[in-house]
Design a protein around this motif. Sequence first.
Motif, PDB file in Angstrom:
ATOM      1  N   ALA A  30      12.117   2.640 -13.643  1.00 50.71           N
ATOM      2  CA  ALA A  30      13.086   2.373 -12.318  1.00 50.71           C
ATOM      3  C   ALA A  30      12.597   1.022 -11.758  1.00 50.71           C
ATOM      4  O   ALA A  30      12.850   0.735 -10.675  1.00 50.71           O
ATOM      5  N   LEU A  31      11.613   0.204 -12.460  1.00 50.70           N
ATOM      6  CA  LEU A  31      11.141  -1.070 -12.240  1.00 50.70           C
ATOM      7  C   LEU A  31      10.284  -0.788 -10.907  1.00 50.70           C
ATOM      8  O   LEU A  31       9.961  -1.775 -10.114  1.00 50.70           O
ATOM      9  N   ASN A  32       9.716   0.239 -10.908  1.00 50.58           N
ATOM     10  CA  ASN A  32       8.585   0.638  -9.946  1.00 50.58           C
ATOM     11  C   ASN A  32       9.277   0.519  -8.431  1.00 50.58           C
ATOM     12  O   ASN A  32       8.727   0.006  -7.284  1.00 50.58           O
ATOM     13  N   ALA A  33      10.648   0.667  -8.124  1.00 54.72           N
ATOM     14  CA  ALA A  33      11.329   0.618  -7.207  1.00 54.72           C
ATOM     15  C   ALA A  33      10.649   1.679  -6.204  1.00 54.72           C
ATOM     16  O   ALA A  33      10.240   2.789  -6.415  1.00 54.72           O
ATOM     17  N   PHE A  34      10.687   1.347  -4.916  1.00 55.69           N
ATOM     18  CA  PHE A  34       9.970   2.344  -4.143  1.00 55.69           C
ATOM     19  C   PHE A  34      10.715   3.495  -3.516  1.00 55.69           C
ATOM     20  O   PHE A  34      11.855   3.242  -2.643  1.00 55.69           O
ATOM     21  N   ASP A  72      14.147   1.740  -3.309  1.00 54.51           N
ATOM     22  CA  ASP A  72      14.984   2.452  -4.324  1.00 54.51           C
ATOM     23  C   ASP A  72      16.356   2.510  -3.705  1.00 54.51           C
ATOM     24  O   ASP A  72      16.643   3.600  -2.874  1.00 54.51           O
ATOM     25  N   LEU A  73      17.232   1.496  -4.142  1.00 57.56           N
ATOM     26  CA  LEU A  73      18.688   1.621  -3.639  1.00 57.56           C
ATOM     27  C   LEU A  73      19.440   2.700  -3.727  1.00 57.56           C
ATOM     28  O   LEU A  73      20.199   3.278  -2.679  1.00 57.56           O
ATOM     29  N   LYS A  74      19.289   3.399  -4.778  1.00 62.49           N
ATOM     30  CA  LYS A  74      20.046   4.539  -5.158  1.00 62.49           C
ATOM     31  C   LYS A  74      19.303   5.593  -4.189  1.00 62.49           C
ATOM     32  O   LYS A  74      20.440   6.632  -3.678  1.00 62.49           O
TER      33      LYS A  74
END
Length: 281
Positions: A30-34, A72-74
């Motif tokens: 997840a590209l290290n998305a928070f 983490d936009l999702k």
Amino acid sequence: MSDYSYQFECLKVNISADGVAHVEINRPKALNAFSTQTWTDIGQCFTQFKSDGNVRCAVLSAAGRMFTAGLDLKEAATGPLATNSNDDADRARRGYYHRLFILKFQDAISAIETCDKPVIAVVHGGCLGIGIDVISACDIRVASQDAYFTVKEVDIGMAADIGTLQRLPKIVGNDSWVREVCYTARKVTAQEAQTVGLVGSVHATKDQALEAALDTASAIASKSPVAVVSTKHLLNYSRDHTVQEGLEYTAIWNALAHNSKDMPTAIMASLQKQKPQFPKL
């Protein structure tokens, strides 16, 4: 051995024998998305470090292609940040609980700053949005040559609210530059970041940046833990107060800290030209 458990869903944590904790953000797919779990893990991890005498210094890095792609936009699209036009709940009531959510998020990232043990951030690839909040809460920042930085929040229709706007101006000391990058969300290269003082050093590769950070952490871990945590605490206090207030607070703090056995140990080792050994905090 530490009395704490450092098993986290989104982090890998290893603590060396000399007291250096290596924390790796571990959501590479997840590209290290928070996600909420990511920042919850960070808050818990660094809160534990504060009272874990086996940890003397920490290094924070990330797995995969980049440090972090930001929020983490999702998850955000369906979480507390989402806006539902069909929701007829009282706006004041919704706002009250949304404020509590933001404060909880802020506290989790601020745990990096308040853990008392110095934290060194190692940035490679992109460091977007929440990534700036995270690294600005760290004590020292190093980067690989391919690193770049973006205060991304304006591009998703919001102001940064987890620490960037409060800490970045004090790190960089150039109000005009800070406002420009925060208003435009433009990309800042590693070289520019070093020039303005956001990062202390730039290395050819991630591995070299990480090696340099671990070397610095080992050097810090070899010092008196009383001296190190006192120094971090007093630097943070003095940053947010006047010079006179900082001096008076330091006098009170050191009136206690000077009772440590570490001082005579360090002085005697210096006179004997030996390397001192200090017990854990």
